[in-house]
Every structure is written in C-alpha cells, then in structure tokens.
Design an enzyme around this catalytic site. Structure first.
Site, mmCIF file in Angstrom:
data_model
loop_
_atom_site.group_PDB
_atom_site.id
_atom_site.type_symbol
_atom_site.label_atom_id
_atom_site.label_comp_id
_atom_site.label_asym_id
_atom_site.label_seq_id
_atom_site.Cartn_x
_atom_site.Cartn_y
_atom_site.Cartn_z
ATOM 1 N N ASP A 31 -9.887 3.281 2.576
ATOM 2 C CA ASP A 31 -9.970 2.683 3.919
ATOM 3 C C ASP A 31 -10.605 3.647 4.924
ATOM 4 O OD1 ASP A 31 -8.995 0.147 3.411
ATOM 5 O OD2 ASP A 31 -6.911 0.697 3.780
ATOM 6 N N ARG B 25 6.198 4.195 17.324
ATOM 7 C CA ARG B 25 5.284 4.249 16.175
ATOM 8 C C ARG B 25 3.976 4.943 16.577
ATOM 9 N NH1 ARG B 25 4.000 -0.926 13.074
ATOM 10 N NH2 ARG B 25 3.670 0.482 11.335
ATOM 11 N N LYS C 75 0.806 -1.225 0.000
ATOM 12 C CA LYS C 75 0.000 0.000 0.000
ATOM 13 C C LYS C 75 0.845 1.284 0.000
ATOM 14 C CE LYS C 75 -4.197 -1.731 2.253
ATOM 15 N NZ LYS C 75 -5.145 -1.499 3.344
HETATM 16 N N1 LIG Z 1 -11.766 -4.088 8.118
HETATM 17 C C1 LIG Z 1 -11.001 -3.610 7.168
HETATM 18 O O1 LIG Z 1 -11.437 -3.177 6.092
HETATM 19 C C2 LIG Z 1 -9.537 -3.541 7.424
HETATM 20 C C3 LIG Z 1 -8.716 -2.684 6.660
HETATM 21 C C4 LIG Z 1 -7.334 -2.653 6.955
HETATM 22 C C5 LIG Z 1 -6.831 -3.469 7.980
HETATM 23 N N2 LIG Z 1 -7.682 -4.269 8.692
HETATM 24 C C6 LIG Z 1 -7.174 -5.109 9.776
HETATM 25 O O2 LIG Z 1 -6.522 -4.287 10.714
HETATM 26 C C7 LIG Z 1 -5.424 -4.995 11.292
HETATM 27 C C8 LIG Z 1 -4.155 -4.135 11.174
HETATM 28 O O3 LIG Z 1 -3.860 -3.958 9.790
HETATM 29 P P1 LIG Z 1 -2.691 -2.950 9.299
HETATM 30 O O4 LIG Z 1 -2.776 -2.943 7.813
HETATM 31 O O5 LIG Z 1 -2.757 -1.690 10.058
HETATM 32 O O6 LIG Z 1 -1.400 -3.782 9.750
HETATM 33 P P2 LIG Z 1 0.064 -3.190 10.108
HETATM 34 O O7 LIG Z 1 0.317 -1.935 9.345
HETATM 35 O O8 LIG Z 1 0.976 -4.353 9.937
HETATM 36 O O9 LIG Z 1 -0.029 -2.810 11.674
HETATM 37 C C9 LIG Z 1 -0.209 -3.825 12.633
HETATM 38 C C10 LIG Z 1 -0.448 -3.196 14.000
HETATM 39 O O10 LIG Z 1 -0.757 -4.249 14.919
HETATM 40 C C11 LIG Z 1 0.159 -4.194 16.020
HETATM 41 N N3 LIG Z 1 0.391 -5.561 16.500
HETATM 42 C C12 LIG Z 1 0.667 -6.656 15.748
HETATM 43 N N4 LIG Z 1 0.774 -7.756 16.533
HETATM 44 C C13 LIG Z 1 0.589 -7.329 17.813
HETATM 45 C C14 LIG Z 1 0.587 -7.976 19.070
HETATM 46 N N5 LIG Z 1 0.800 -9.301 19.176
HETATM 47 N N6 LIG Z 1 0.344 -7.237 20.193
HETATM 48 C C15 LIG Z 1 0.107 -5.904 20.083
HETATM 49 N N7 LIG Z 1 0.099 -5.220 18.923
HETATM 50 C C16 LIG Z 1 0.340 -5.926 17.802
HETATM 51 C C17 LIG Z 1 1.403 -3.548 15.463
HETATM 52 O O11 LIG Z 1 2.166 -2.993 16.533
HETATM 53 P P3 LIG Z 1 3.733 -2.609 16.332
HETATM 54 O O12 LIG Z 1 3.740 -1.224 15.749
HETATM 55 O O13 LIG Z 1 4.261 -2.682 17.699
HETATM 56 O O14 LIG Z 1 4.297 -3.651 15.400
HETATM 57 C C18 LIG Z 1 0.773 -2.462 14.564
HETATM 58 O O15 LIG Z 1 0.341 -1.360 15.320
HETATM 59 C C19 LIG Z 1 -5.323 -6.325 10.545
HETATM 60 O O16 LIG Z 1 -5.958 -7.324 11.317
HETATM 61 C C20 LIG Z 1 -6.116 -6.083 9.269
HETATM 62 O O17 LIG Z 1 -6.736 -7.273 8.769
HETATM 63 C C21 LIG Z 1 -8.992 -4.302 8.434
#
Ligand SMILES: NC(=O)c1ccc[n+]([C@@H]2O[C@H](COP(=O)([O-])OP(=O)(O)OC[C@H]3O[C@@H](n4cnc5c(N)ncnc54)[C@H](OP(=O)(O)O)[C@@H]3O)[C@@H](O)[C@H]2O)c1
Length: 293
Positions: free
Chosen positions: A107, A159, A71
């Site tokens: 989004d 972050r 992205k």
């Molecule tokens: N519903 C929708 O349309 C939609 C759209 C986009 C995303 N999502 C969902 O939103 C979620 C995040 O997506 P993203 O694109 O933002 O991913 P991303 O950019 O990889 O960010 C992941 C986030 O989760 C945190 N994280 C990961 N594992 C963790 C753990 N075990 N404990 C605490 N924090 C943790 C990370 O923290 P750190 O910074 O510490 O690594 C970071 O803040 C995913 O599940 C995705 O499927 C949904």
C-alpha cells in the site's frame, strides 16, 4: 490461458470481497504476461482466517492479497514479514517462498508511486485526514521519504495522536502533530503542499454525505489526493478541480499496490497499462459509478 491441472492459485482473502477490483486487474495481468496463474476472491469471515491461511499452505498457493478486515489479524499466521509490513503492522500481500508464507505491504509503495506519477515528486509537508490503515501507509511513507512536517487530522483524536507518536518514534526528523477534524484544519492546510484524504468519507454508497472539509479551506497551489477510488471523482476531488488544484485519485494507488504485488508473486515487471485498463473497466461497472451515470 484456460486454467488447467498445473494452474497456480493467487487468492484474495477479505470480507466482503464481492465488489473487489483486484480479480479483474490481476487476471488481466496474468493473461498479458502469459502466466499460468489464476486470481480468485474468497470471502473469509474473521473466525476462519487461520483456516484460510492454512488452506493457502495446503493448496500450495503462489500467494494472496489480504484486504479489510484481515490486514492486521493475518500477521499471526505468517512465517515472516517484509520490513514494510513490519513498519506498517499490516499485510496486504502474501508470497509463498520456499514453502514459507512471507507477508508484505504494497500500500505504501502504491501511494508513493501514485504521487510520483501525478506530481513527479513527493511533497515535504502534508495534512493527512484519517488514522486507519490507509492513513498509516500514507503518513509513514511520506515520513520515510523525508517529509519535514505532517499533520494528522482524525475524527477520533486519540487514534490521530497514536499515529503521530508512531511517526515521531520511527522518523524523529519529521515534525508531526495531531489535530481534531474541524476548522483547525484550515490553518494547517495553509502551510501544507499536500492534502491526503485517507478516511472513508466520500466513498460509495455514502458519496454524498457531509464532506470532510469546507472547500473554501483549500488554499491555492495545494495538491489534493483522495485515496477513495469509488467513485473515481469524489466530492473532494470535484471541489479541488473546480478550484484548479492538482489532484491525485485513489485508483492510482490501487493500481500500483497491485502492480507491486504482481511483481512479488511472479518476479516479473507488471504489465501496468493492461492492469490500468482492466481496473478502469471494472471501476466503471461498479454500482457507485453506474449511479452517478
Ligand atoms: N486507493 C487505494 O489503494 C486504497 C488503499 C487502502 C484504502 N483505501 C481507501 O481509504 C479509505 C480508508 O481505508 P482504511 O483501510 O484506512 O479504513 P479504516 O482503517 O477503517 O480507517 C477509516 C478512517 O476513516 C475515518 N472515518 C470513517 N468514517 C468517517 C466519517 N464519517 N467522518 C470522519 N472520518 C471518518 C476513521 O476515523 P475514526 O478513527 O474516527 O474511526 C478512520 O480514520 C477507504 O475509503 C478505502 O477504500 C484506498
């Protein structure tokens, strides 16, 4: 409509894409609208992204969705960005306009529509867990819509702090602060109308790993929104419902980001109910959903 020689292509570029819900949702929408378009998912490794975008141009594709992990990287290959894509620094939808590839981000729109549909309004105070792409969309959209106070809670505090500084820079009227993930969250939640889980905690196949927070920290009246959509009812949503709290689930955002993308590609209103039906059917067939029976 059976694909033929004049069928237009909309592509999904990501890695992985094998479990994506978008092909089912968008092809159902194209069928319902009687459009001669087909939506196909392509697994594109990072080193091939530039070639894949050049492929969209060469093939005259109508547009594309871009998903994890491309992205942000895709920006460098596009001709123009919408104001939303520029603000978020990320693109999830590409539209070919007069031969130029324009990057959009739907989004934030999807997040806002999900909240409006679920609650009929946008909360003015929120705690957002996470600082990745989904958290950026949620925080910046809430601030843009006039939120008075936002607290960003993230596992990696730097972050979280970086996202807060960005919110402050773009929306000085919004009081934003960062907290580490932990018990400090309980206090922040007591003063908030909304909790958004924008981390991947709770997502299949890690659905039963340690929860994001102690459910006792959820105060009465809090709205709980989980952006994770597989499983549809995450541990956090279950805990909120057990306390009688209003909830907004991730598939709502998924639906509306897709509906907006459809409108950008076709210039037509999206057949939202048909898309919702296809999305729920595809989600029910996911491995995570099957495991939970
Ligand atoms: N519903 C929708 O349309 C939609 C759209 C986009 C995303 N999502 C969902 O939103 C979620 C995040 O997506 P993203 O694109 O933002 O991913 P991303 O950019 O990889 O960010 C992941 C986030 O989760 C945190 N994280 C990961 N594992 C963790 C753990 N075990 N404990 C605490 N924090 C943790 C990370 O923290 P750190 O910074 O510490 O690594 C970071 O803040 C995913 O599940 C995705 O499927 C949904």
């Amino acid at each position: 409509m059976v694909p033929g020689a004049s069928t237009g292509l909309v592509a999904l570029l990501g890695d992985p894409v094998a479990h994506s819900i978008s092909p089912a949702m968008q092809n159902a929408a194209f069928r319902t609208a009687g459009l001669d378009l087909v939506y196909l998912a392509f697994r594109v490794p990072a080193e091939e992204l530039g070639a894949a975008v050049a492929g969209l141009r060469a093939l005259g594709a109508v547009g594309a969705n871009v998903t994890v992990p491309h992205k942000v990287a895709v920006l460098q290959w596009l001709d123009e960005l919408s104001p939303e894509a520029r603000l978020l620094g990320a693109v999830n939808t590409v539209v070919r306009e007069k031969g130029r590839l324009v990057g959009h981000n739907t989004d934030a729109y999807g997040f806002r529509r999900a909240l409006e549909e679920g609650l009929g309004r946008l909360p003015r105070t929120a705690v957002i867990a996470g600082a990745g792409g989904a958290a950026r969309a949620a925080a910046l959209e809430l601030a843009r819509a006039g939120a008075a106070r936002l607290t960003v809670v993230n596992r990696t505090p730097e972050r979280g702090q970086a996202l807060v500084e960005e919110v402050r820079r773009h929306f000085p009227g919004c009081r934003a602060e960062a907290l580490p993930l932990g018990v400090e969250m309980a206090e922040a939640l007591r003063g908030a109308e909304l909790l958004v889980n924008a981390t991947s905690v709770g997502m299949w196949p890690h659905s039963e790993e340690p929860p994001l927070l102690d459910p006792d920290w959820l105060p009465p009246g809090l709205v709980v929104c989980d952006l994770v959509y597989n499983p549809r009812e995450t541990a956090l949503i279950r805990a909120a419902r057990a306390r009688g709290l209003p909830t907004v689930t991730g598939e709502q955002m998924l639906l509306y980001q897709g509906a907006r993308a459809f409108e950008l590609w076709t210039g037509q209103p999206a057949p939202v109910e048909e898309m919702r039906r296809a999305l729920l059917e595809a989600l029910a067939a996911w491995p995570g959903a099957r495991e939970r029976g």
